[in-house]
Design a protein around this motif. Structure first.
Motif, short mmCIF file in Angstrom:
data_model
loop_
_atom_site.label_atom_id
_atom_site.label_comp_id
_atom_site.label_asym_id
_atom_site.label_seq_id
_atom_site.Cartn_x
_atom_site.Cartn_y
_atom_site.Cartn_z
N ASP A 138 -34.42 9.15 28.53
CA ASP A 138 -33.40 10.15 28.84
C ASP A 138 -32.45 10.36 27.67
O ASP A 138 -31.97 11.46 27.43
CB ASP A 138 -32.63 9.74 30.11
CG ASP A 138 -32.00 8.36 29.99
OD1 ASP A 138 -32.54 7.53 29.23
OD2 ASP A 138 -30.99 8.10 30.66
N ALA A 139 -32.21 9.30 26.91
CA ALA A 139 -31.33 9.42 25.74
C ALA A 139 -31.97 10.31 24.69
O ALA A 139 -31.32 11.17 24.10
CB ALA A 139 -31.03 8.04 25.17
N THR A 187 -31.94 14.23 25.42
CA THR A 187 -30.71 14.98 25.17
C THR A 187 -30.59 15.41 23.72
O THR A 187 -29.81 16.30 23.40
CB THR A 187 -29.48 14.14 25.56
OG1 THR A 187 -29.43 12.97 24.74
CG2 THR A 187 -29.53 13.73 27.02
N GLU A 188 -31.36 14.77 22.82
CA GLU A 188 -31.30 15.09 21.40
C GLU A 188 -32.26 16.19 20.99
O GLU A 188 -32.15 16.72 19.88
CB GLU A 188 -31.61 13.83 20.58
CG GLU A 188 -30.70 12.65 20.83
CD GLU A 188 -29.29 12.90 20.33
OE1 GLU A 188 -29.15 13.64 19.34
OE2 GLU A 188 -28.35 12.36 20.94
N THR A 205 -33.87 19.77 21.47
CA THR A 205 -33.76 21.10 22.08
C THR A 205 -35.11 21.52 22.67
O THR A 205 -36.14 21.40 22.02
CB THR A 205 -33.33 22.13 21.03
OG1 THR A 205 -32.10 21.71 20.44
CG2 THR A 205 -33.16 23.51 21.65
N SER A 230 -37.28 16.98 31.07
CA SER A 230 -37.17 15.57 31.45
C SER A 230 -38.55 14.94 31.56
O SER A 230 -38.74 13.77 31.21
CB SER A 230 -36.41 15.44 32.77
OG SER A 230 -37.05 16.19 33.80
#
Length: 600
Positions: A502-503, A506-507, A509, A513
């Protein structure tokens, strides 16, 4: 004209040609390409002189040629000069946008070239040049900055007894005696020299020439000293990588890498770089993540440079028949590509595969990531070649080039790669192809309607017509098709305590998920994430393709996995059609399994 009076032609001897069609080419081959490019530039300059009146600038350049021919040759061969020549001729023929800058500014750039040549030849002169948003770039030297409010104006460059100024009414900027040093109002071009004396790369970081960005010019944007110093350090390390791992390529770059245009950093693992056939020897590149990435970028764009030079001598393809618009899958792009563009990519990414094959065994390499890059790009290049290596538009030279690169890929594909990076490379290659199909392939509309009717009446399988070859219809919404590969790069380069999917998501684009879970090896969780995404956004092409990869990894629904991996466009199209006629759309996995069944 008799044979004795005919103009000489540039020819590549068999050994140099053989090197180039293999995607290689040492200093001798590059020297031949550079000679041909010089002749081409001279012809373009003559065409420009025949088309328009170059006025005093022509006389000044001629005088500089007499006094300092080397300086004029350097300016002629500067990549940005080639870009300006081609852009200007297209502009005069109405083949370029006719908006800003005004045509007189475009033509006036020749006066700036002449001024730079005269300054280097130490002539006394005075000439008017364009001012572009308060800046006066002098190619290969630097840029004067003046307090001019108008976007387009003129200034006078004047030199007497070695003292040079760039002047507008009420203000003048002195050009230092050594234009490579900074001064009040003067920003010098950044000359860079890296590597040991006998294998030194000498190039420039061009931040001021308007024609340093490809294919469209942009106004000067001087780098800060801190940014320029960072680029020098990174280039030094990248050059050390190339000298150690691809010494023949590095030797060719010493004569063929003439300018590097730095641009701002982009998202991690997503660098941007550009070159142009008209700007032989020039590369535009975003700030890299590290030295290895910059080395790979230099190889990539240098491949384009070599192929561009070869194409100026001989065609690899015959012209496309009028009215045809053939488009192909390029495994490194989001969009479908014409044959010409695909050929460029094949040549460039063969160079990328060669780089990573050498780099992955280097002591300083991050081996899991380097092995992954090699396995991915050898497979992607081979996939592209298999589509077109027998295409009827290939000339004999084009066929020879594709055969040589195909043989090289076959050798690479036989080389061992450790299990984890190999499996991840295959996953990413298959995923990119499936996402591309989900976006750009369109099954026949009649076959989709027939499939809807068959589903509604409870048929055992879809109609045979749905298996017809789908049409390529470019989907402008297709972006970030490399998201899974970027996430895998995060995984392979992360420390043991920094691998939370998940980390990473977020990075990146465009990453879903489900993509993050799939990259982390959590297939079941990824399947649930993709089906939930499709419930909210049934048209999401990436989720359809990702679901196929998750099912294949999970190994629980082989029929659905096969259909979504090979033909996600069928599931997407039929599901969308069903949504238009029912309020209760089918479960994506159940629909994919039915679509993968034998035709009813």
């Amino acid at each position: 004209m008799s044979a004795e009076q005919s103009l000489p032609h540039h020819r590549l001897p068999p050994d140099a040609l053989a090197e180039l069609i293999r995607g290689e080419g040492g200093p001798a081959a590059l020297d031949l390409l550079l000679r041909a490019e010089r002749s081409r530039r001279l012809l373009l300059l003559r065409m420009l002189d025949d088309t328009t009146d170059l006025g005093p600038a022509w006389d000044l350049l001629s005088a500089a040629q007499q006094h300092h021919p080397t300086a004029v040759n350097d300016l002629l061969m500067y990549p940005q000069t080639g870009m300006w020549l081609a852009t200007t001729l297209r502009r005069l023929r109405g083949k370029e946008p006719q908006d800003e800058p005004p045509l007189w500014v475009v033509l006036g750039h020749f006066a700036a070239l002449a001024a730079a040549a005269a300054l280097r030849a130490k002539l006394d002169f005075a000439i008017q040049v364009p001012v572009r948003h308060g800046r006066v770039p002098l190619p290969t030297l630097g840029c004067a900055m003046l307090p001019v409010s108008e976007p387009w104006a003129t200034a006078t460059v004047r030199s007497r007894s070695g003292q040079t100024v760039v002047a507008v009414p009420g203000c003048e900027v002195a050009v230092p005696t050594d234009p490579g040093t900074a001064g009040p109002g003067w920003h010098p071009l950044h000359h860079v020299s890296v590597g040991p004396a006998e294998r030194r790369l000498e190039t420039v970081l061009d931040d001021v020439d308007p024609y340093r960005t490809y294919p469209r010019p942009t106004e000067p944007r001087p780098l800060s000293e801190e940014t320029a110093a960072h680029w020098r350090r990174t280039l030094e390390r990248a050059w050390a990588v190339l000298l150690r791992e691809l010494p023949e390529t590095a030797a060719a770059m010493r004569s063929g890498l003439l300018s590097l245009t730095p641009t701002a950093a982009r998202e991690r693992f997503r660098p941007r770089s550009v070159s142009a056939g008209d700007a032989f020897g020039g590369i535009e590149a975003s700030e890299p993540d590290d030295a290895a990435q910059l080395a790979a970028t230099l190889v990539h764009e240098f491949q384009h440079t070599k192929l561009g030079g070869l194409l100026h001598l001989a065609p690899l393809l015959t012209p496309a028949p009028e009215g045809t618009g053939e488009l192909w899958y390029a495994p490194w792009r989001d969009d479908p590509r014409p044959l010409e563009g695909l050929l460029q990519g094949i040549y460039a990414f063969a160079g990328i595969a060669r780089f990573w094959n050498a780099h992955r065994v280097a002591p300083s390499a991050h081996s899991p990531l380097a092995h992954f890059e090699f396995a991915l790009w050898r497979a992607q290049t081979a996939t592209a070649i298999e589509q077109v290596h027998r295409h009827p538009r290939c000339t004999p030279l084009g066929r020879a080039l594709l055969v040589a690169l195909r043989d090289q890929c076959a050798q690479w594909l036989a080389e061992p790669v450790p299990k984890e990076p190999l499996a991840l490379a295959r996953l990413c290659a298959d995923d990119h192809a499936a996402r591309w199909r989900a976006h750009h392939r369109r099954p026949p509309a009649a076959a989709v309607r027939a499939a809807v009717h068959a589903w509604q009446r409870g048929a055992s399988g879809p109609p045979a017509s749905l298996a017809a070859e789908p049409e390529v219809v470019p989907d402008p919404s297709a972006r970030w098709l490399d998201s899974l590969a970027v996430l895998v790069r995060y995984r392979l380069s992360a420390t043991a305590d920094d691998r939370r999917p998940d980390a990473a998501a977020t990075e990146v684009t465009g990453a879903l998920s489900g993509d993050a879970l799939l990259a982390a090896g959590e297939a079941t969780a990824a399947r649930h994430a993709y089906t939930a995404h499709l419930k909210a956004e049934p048209e999401a092409a990436g989720a359809w393709a990702g679901l196929g990869r998750a099912l294949a990894a999970e190994n629980t629904e082989p029929t659905a996995a096969h259909l979504l991996s090979r033909h996600p466009e069928r599931a997407r199209a039929v599901h969308q059609a069903l949504l238009r006629v029912t309020d209760s759309p089918p479960d994506p996995v159940r629909l994919a399994a039915w679509l993968g069944s034998p035709p009813a």
